[in-house]
Design a protein around this motif. Sequence first.
Motif, PDB file in Angstrom:
ATOM      1  N   GLN A 192       0.842  -1.204   0.000  1.00  0.00           N
ATOM      2  CA  GLN A 192       0.000   0.000   0.000  1.00  0.00           C
ATOM      3  C   GLN A 192       0.882   1.261   0.000  1.00  0.00           C
ATOM      4  O   GLN A 192       0.575   2.239  -0.673  1.00  0.00           O
ATOM      5  CB  GLN A 192      -0.901   0.021   1.230  1.00  0.00           C
ATOM      6  CG  GLN A 192      -2.011  -1.007   1.201  1.00  0.00           C
ATOM      7  CD  GLN A 192      -2.905  -0.889   2.427  1.00  0.00           C
ATOM      8  OE1 GLN A 192      -3.774  -0.038   2.503  1.00  0.00           O
ATOM      9  NE2 GLN A 192      -2.654  -1.729   3.402  1.00  0.00           N
ATOM     10  N   LEU A 194       3.969   1.544  -1.136  1.00  0.00           N
ATOM     11  CA  LEU A 194       4.591   1.692  -2.459  1.00  0.00           C
ATOM     12  C   LEU A 194       3.559   2.234  -3.448  1.00  0.00           C
ATOM     13  O   LEU A 194       3.858   3.103  -4.272  1.00  0.00           O
ATOM     14  CB  LEU A 194       5.131   0.342  -2.930  1.00  0.00           C
ATOM     15  CG  LEU A 194       5.890   0.356  -4.252  1.00  0.00           C
ATOM     16  CD1 LEU A 194       7.172   1.189  -4.146  1.00  0.00           C
ATOM     17  CD2 LEU A 194       6.246  -1.062  -4.699  1.00  0.00           C
ATOM     18  N   ARG A 195       2.345   1.738  -3.350  1.00  0.00           N
ATOM     19  CA  ARG A 195       1.257   2.215  -4.210  1.00  0.00           C
ATOM     20  C   ARG A 195       1.071   3.726  -4.052  1.00  0.00           C
ATOM     21  O   ARG A 195       0.932   4.462  -5.025  1.00  0.00           O
ATOM     22  CB  ARG A 195      -0.044   1.488  -3.842  1.00  0.00           C
ATOM     23  CG  ARG A 195      -1.171   1.606  -4.843  1.00  0.00           C
ATOM     24  CD  ARG A 195      -2.527   1.587  -4.166  1.00  0.00           C
ATOM     25  NE  ARG A 195      -2.740   2.836  -3.447  1.00  0.00           N
ATOM     26  CZ  ARG A 195      -3.246   3.935  -4.007  1.00  0.00           C
ATOM     27  NH1 ARG A 195      -3.646   3.945  -5.255  1.00  0.00           N
ATOM     28  NH2 ARG A 195      -3.363   5.050  -3.286  1.00  0.00           N
ATOM     29  N   LEU A 198       3.888   5.562  -5.753  1.00  0.00           N
ATOM     30  CA  LEU A 198       3.861   5.456  -7.226  1.00  0.00           C
ATOM     31  C   LEU A 198       2.690   6.224  -7.832  1.00  0.00           C
ATOM     32  O   LEU A 198       2.707   6.538  -9.022  1.00  0.00           O
ATOM     33  CB  LEU A 198       3.763   3.979  -7.646  1.00  0.00           C
ATOM     34  CG  LEU A 198       5.004   3.107  -7.436  1.00  0.00           C
ATOM     35  CD1 LEU A 198       4.695   1.652  -7.801  1.00  0.00           C
ATOM     36  CD2 LEU A 198       6.178   3.615  -8.287  1.00  0.00           C
TER      37      LEU A 198
END
Lengths: 207, 83
Positions: A192, A194-195, A198
């Motif tokens: 989550q 990293l999401r 990004l």
Amino acid sequence: MPTTPLNPSPAVRCDDARLLERLRGGDDDAFDLLVRVHARALLATARRMLGVESDSQDAVQEAFLSAYRGLSAFDGRASVATWLHRIVVNTCLMRLRAARRKPEHSPLSLLPEYLEDGHQRTDTRPWRALPTQTLERVELCRLVRATIDELPMVHREVILLRDIEGLGTDEAAAMLGISAGALKVRLHRARQALRTLLEPHFVEVLS
Amino acid sequence: MSERPYITCRELIDFIADWREGTLAPTERFEFERHLAVCPSCVAYLDSYETTVAALALLREREAPPAEVPPALLDAIRKARRG
């Protein structure tokens, strides 16, 4: 002693049990064979985990030495390749933890925010799909790698172990000294996070 | 008779990992999918989560073992072992 090393070819094969027996007997050629057969894979792992070439090479060297010194403790239940992979992953993990870090994002700041009634505070906007062209994919990999480095260490290490190095839940949990249940929760939070990082690169521009 | 309330976005997002692994209980799975059917924001969140995992898989595949190991590294390993 040969000074011109042979890089291993895929054709190089060795029998683990016999190789171990020779290594334990102090056979120099056996150590040479071990290095030639496994150095490529270990270097790839170290590069994935550390990103910096000089650190990666140092980690591989350290891992082979650790393996050699720990020969007596290896029970042979796993393959030599798996055993060496665990050693280099652990070596890289120790190096990551010891490295001086820039100030980190707080882990909580990278999780979704909710209203009191449990709904998302801000609607998630649709993302574009992953690129299909090679050059764009190379660029994407560079972005993802750099973004992993921005994660808090608690998230970074679990992503590296599970999603990049492909360790199983139990194995990764043991390496991090946590329960399998805790590892699953941590991995979900890490993905989550990293999401979230990004997201600016992926949200579709609304026309 | 009032309709059963939907699970919240928070609950859905907490369930994503188990939903992907197929380990949600049947009731939870039903509620997960019932929420998705009415919440475009959670559909987008789930899709972006999947894209993130797929991008990680791409990174893993691309970093294949190098064709060659630098000879200097192989020499350094041998020398280090000899102490």
